[in-house]
Design an enzyme around this catalytic site. Structure first.
Site, PDB file in Angstrom:
ATOM      1  N   TYR A 153      16.119  30.240   6.802  1.00 25.48           N
ATOM      2  CA  TYR A 153      14.989  31.042   7.278  1.00 25.48           C
ATOM      3  C   TYR A 153      14.999  31.179   8.792  1.00 25.48           C
ATOM      4  O   TYR A 153      15.284  30.209   9.513  1.00 25.48           O
ATOM      5  CB  TYR A 153      13.669  30.360   6.894  1.00 25.48           C
ATOM      6  CG  TYR A 153      13.318  30.473   5.433  1.00 25.48           C
ATOM      7  CD1 TYR A 153      13.031  31.704   4.840  1.00 25.48           C
ATOM      8  CD2 TYR A 153      13.248  29.327   4.640  1.00 25.48           C
ATOM      9  CE1 TYR A 153      12.687  31.784   3.494  1.00 25.48           C
ATOM     10  CE2 TYR A 153      12.899  29.398   3.300  1.00 25.48           C
ATOM     11  CZ  TYR A 153      12.622  30.632   2.728  1.00 25.48           C
ATOM     12  OH  TYR A 153      12.285  30.711   1.416  1.00 25.48           O
ATOM     13  N   LYS A 192       0.845  -1.207   0.000  1.00 22.63           N
ATOM     14  CA  LYS A 192       0.000   0.000   0.000  1.00 22.63           C
ATOM     15  C   LYS A 192       0.876   1.251   0.000  1.00 22.63           C
ATOM     16  O   LYS A 192       2.074   1.164   0.289  1.00 22.63           O
ATOM     17  CB  LYS A 192      -0.930  -0.018   1.223  1.00 22.63           C
ATOM     18  CG  LYS A 192      -0.187  -0.007   2.557  1.00 22.63           C
ATOM     19  CD  LYS A 192      -1.110  -0.305   3.733  1.00 22.63           C
ATOM     20  CE  LYS A 192      -0.338  -0.332   5.039  1.00 22.63           C
ATOM     21  NZ  LYS A 192      -1.184  -0.749   6.180  1.00 22.63           N
TER      22      LYS A 192
HETATM   23  C1  LIG Z   1      -0.390  -1.801   6.827  1.00 24.77           C
HETATM   24  C2  LIG Z   1      -0.973  -3.039   7.358  1.00 24.77           C
HETATM   25  C3  LIG Z   1      -0.155  -4.150   7.618  1.00 24.77           C
HETATM   26  C4  LIG Z   1       1.363  -4.135   7.489  1.00 24.77           C
HETATM   27  O1  LIG Z   1       1.952  -3.660   8.670  1.00 24.77           O
HETATM   28  P1  LIG Z   1       3.555  -3.593   8.842  1.00 24.77           P
HETATM   29  O2  LIG Z   1       3.741  -3.112  10.221  1.00 24.77           O
HETATM   30  O3  LIG Z   1       4.033  -2.597   7.828  1.00 24.77           O
HETATM   31  O4  LIG Z   1       4.063  -4.949   8.586  1.00 24.77           O
HETATM   32  C5  LIG Z   1      -0.777  -5.318   8.020  1.00 24.77           C
HETATM   33  N1  LIG Z   1      -2.121  -5.384   8.179  1.00 24.77           N
HETATM   34  C6  LIG Z   1      -2.932  -4.324   7.958  1.00 24.77           C
HETATM   35  C7  LIG Z   1      -4.394  -4.456   8.149  1.00 24.77           C
HETATM   36  C8  LIG Z   1      -2.386  -3.112   7.548  1.00 24.77           C
HETATM   37  O5  LIG Z   1      -3.184  -2.067   7.342  1.00 24.77           O
END
Ligand SMILES: *Cc1c(COP(=O)(O)O)cnc(C)c1O
Length: 340
Positions: A235, A34
């Site tokens: 800045y 994702k």
């Molecule tokens: C993002 C996500 C994961 C992965 O988690 P990590 O800590 O990056 O391994 C697993 N399950 C769900 C439902 C998620 O949203």
């Protein structure tokens, strides 16, 4: 000449996938890609992860799933986030995506995973209905796999009891932290994101868990100057030289994903650790040097021993958020994929 170069090492990613598969000891690994694979590039990462033994891809939204479907025609793609509009659900059905469902309305003709809320207090059913035909998986998400094993074990136990009679369905609980620390969370499959990228789910040194960072970020000094006592850089004049001080200007800023709260972070210039000083601008920031260096001296922002975890501590955030923010589009940087 590019302002900076982001390198994605798919060899490191494959080694991380194999390390996680060894920890899983028989359970499957589903690659979480994702948010453009946490900033690493979803299409490249998905291919490498599948090649190294991952058996499905997980995304957060239906549009993310549809985009991956163009490249990966037959692999399982599971959408972890809430289902979205009816139109999106219809598109998901046509594209053969699987959906995580957090309420009792199961759409027809789509393979779904029922998500149980066992303590995350976010999406999820509080009780498991008797699973309809479309249901292929049962899942829950842990709130504290990286920080509180006692609470995580309670969630795992609740899930185990609630799903015991449905062991013919794919049961999945573990994220990266749970894969590495909580063997009782492994069930049939684990949804692994951050560790696959060689980032520590515990925000410590990933090498402690035999993980190798996949993303590195390089540039070079764009200008070098000597500040006289009383002169400042950036800045707001947040850094004022007390003594004659060499500084280097790095042509990367928060517009590239190098956050404004990274003042004080340590990067490497010509192989040596150097502090970021003054206010980080949109397109540049300054580092304090101990001597004059030539323009063009190499700068490592992340990688080769400069850990995203250390930057995250300075910025008061987690490594996930830093790599998700790195801008890889060609207007700002050059992105290269290697297989080292
Ligand atoms: C993002 C996500 C994961 C992965 O988690 P990590 O800590 O990056 O391994 C697993 N399950 C769900 C439902 C998620 O949203």
């Amino acid at each position: 000449m590019h302002r900076s170069e982001i390198t994605i090492n798919l060899g490191a990613l494959r080694r991380n996938v194999r390390t996680l598969l060894r920890a899983l000891d028989g359970a499957r690994l589903w690659a979480v890609v994702k948010a453009d694979a946490y900033g690493h590039g979803a299409v490249d990462v998905a291919g490498a992860a599948l090649g190294a033994g991952a058996s499905a891809l997980c995304v957060a939204t239906i549009p993310e799933g549809l985009a991956l479907r163009h490249e990966y025609r037959t692999e399982r793609i599971i959408v972890l986030g809430p289902a979205g509009s009816n139109r999106e659900v219809a598109q998901a059905r046509d594209a053969g995506l699987e959906l995580a469902i957090s309420d009792s309305e199961v759409p027809e003709g789509v393979r779904v995973h029922l998500k149980l809320d066992t303590g995350m207090g976010r999406y999820g059913l509080s009780e498991l209905p008797s699973p309809a035909n479309e249901v292929v998986g049962l899942m829950t998400h842990l709130a504290t796999a990286d920080s509180d094993a006692v609470f995580a074990r309670k969630q795992i136990e609740r899930f185990r009891v609630a799903t015991e009679q449905y062991s013919h369905l794919a049961r999945h609980v573990a994220n990266s932290a749970a894969v590495l620390r909580l063997p009782e969370s492994h069930f049939d499959a684990a949804r692994c994101g951050v560790a696959m990228y060689g980032l520590s789910p515990f925000n410590t040194d990933p090498a402690e868990d035999n993980l190798e960072p996949v993303l590195s970020w390089h540039t070079s000094l764009a200008q070098v100057k000597l500040l006289q006592p009383g002169q400042s850089t950036g800045y707001g004049r947040q850094f004022i030289a007390q003594a004659p001080t060499w500084i280097g200007i790095v042509p990367v800023g928060y517009g590239d994903g190098f956050r404004r709260d990274l003042t004080g972070a340590e990067i490497r210039v010509a192989g040596e650790p150097r502090r970021v000083v003054g206010t980080v601008s949109m397109d540049s920031f300054a580092v304090e040097l101990d001597r004059e260096l030539p323009v063009g001296a190499p700068v490592v922002i992340i990688g080769h021993g400069v850990l995203a975890e250390a930057h995250a501590r300075v910025a008061g955030t987690i490594n996930y958020e830093l790599t998700c923010g790195v801008k890889t589009d060609a207007l700002r940087a050059r992105r290269t994929v290697v297989d080292g």
